[in-house]
Design an enzyme around this catalytic site. Structure first.
Site, PDB file in Angstrom:
ATOM      1  N   PRO A   1       0.822  -1.205   0.000  1.00 39.42           N
ATOM      2  CA  PRO A   1       0.000   0.000   0.000  1.00 39.42           C
ATOM      3  C   PRO A   1       0.857   1.257   0.000  1.00 39.42           C
ATOM      4  CG  PRO A   1       0.060  -0.948   2.196  1.00 39.42           C
ATOM      5  CD  PRO A   1       0.768  -1.921   1.295  1.00 39.42           C
ATOM      6  N   ASP A   2       0.326   2.314  -0.542  1.00 38.23           N
ATOM      7  CA  ASP A   2       1.002   3.603  -0.553  1.00 38.23           C
ATOM      8  C   ASP A   2       0.834   4.304   0.793  1.00 38.23           C
ATOM      9  OD1 ASP A   2       2.292   5.910  -1.521  1.00 38.23           O
ATOM     10  OD2 ASP A   2       0.413   6.774  -2.243  1.00 38.23           O
ATOM     11  N   GLY A   3       1.801   5.128   1.144  1.00 34.89           N
ATOM     12  CA  GLY A   3       1.665   6.014   2.291  1.00 34.89           C
ATOM     13  C   GLY A   3       1.842   5.370   3.643  1.00 34.89           C
TER      14      GLY A   3
END
Length: 252
Positions: free
Chosen positions: A49-51
């Site tokens: 996942p991003d972030g």
């Protein structure tokens, strides 16, 4: 022309964002004067996942590859992959040592909150101390995450005072919002390209100096791959096997 100089032209710097070496090489060959990276593309390509501070290694690895290109490279480091100024400064110094021209560092968090403004300003200060020649694009997600819009200008001023080289405010497109940020800082303003919202020429007239594609190209590539598979027909202009081999060979 240096990466910094590209923010001072007659038109905003139009910055495409790559997610792997091949996409960066193709964009450089197409004539873009600088290449950025997209944290969503890097993370999703790695199955993460991003972030969420999960792709530091992948980000560094891509940066080391992209600096082979004949154009400046700026790297999206999410929130710095740490809340500790020393660790973020070390990452910035490492990237600068490879020849990276700039970084984006954001104050948004995966849970929808913003890093406290003083803490994010401290990260900007630490990065500039460790890598003074690195173009630090301080990103505030005050307009990107719901409920934080009123904080935007205070954050812009704080990151300016901390020594940032540019300000990135994704999510703004209205003239009032753009002009408000331009008036709040002497630094070049970077906004996100939002298809169908505001033309680049219009943004230029309001004082925007850089327009990033963000994750758009990566998401468009996913769509193109699925469409091609479903329709069982290659769209016009698809590079040949030899084209891709040449593209990589010429920058190896």
């Amino acid at each position: 022309m240096t990466f910094r100089d590209l923010h001072l032209g007659d038109r905003p710097l139009l910055l495409p964002n790559a997610w792997d070496f091949a996409s960066g090489a193709a964009l450089a060959e197409a004539g873009f004067p600088a290449i950025g990276t997209t944290s969503l593309g890097v993370a999703a390509a790695a199955g993460r996942p991003d972030g969420e501070n999960a792709t530091r290694d992948e980000t560094v690895r891509l940066a080391r590859a992209l600096v082979r290109l004949p154009v400046p490279v700026t790297v999206d480091v999410e929130g710095g992959f740490s809340d500790r100024p020393g660790e973020v400064a070390a990452l910035a110094g490492e990237l600068a040592s490879y020849g990276v021209a700039g970084i984006n560092i954001e104050d948004g968090r995966a849970d929808g909150s913003l890093r406290p403004v003083k803490e994010h300003a401290a990260l900007v200060e630490a990065v500039k101390a460790a890598a003074p020649d690195l173009f630090v694009n301080a990103r505030t997600d005050a307009h990107w995450l719901p409920g934080h819009e009123a904080e935007a200008l205070d954050r812009v001023r704080a990151y300016t005072a901390a020594g940032a080289d540019g300000i990135f405010v994704p999510g703004i497109a209205a003239e009032r919002d753009v002009r408000g940020v331009v008036a709040a800082t002497p630094l070049p303003l970077n906004v996100l390209f939002l298809p169908g919202r505001t033309a680049v020429d219009e943004l230029a007239g309001w004082g925007v100096r850089r327009v990033s594609y963000g994750s758009l190209l990566f998401r468009a590539a996913l769509r193109a791959a699925v469409t091609t598979a479903l329709e069982q027909a290659a769209p016009a202009g698809v590079p040949s096997y030899a084209d891709v081999q040449r593209l990589v060979a010429e920058t190896s």
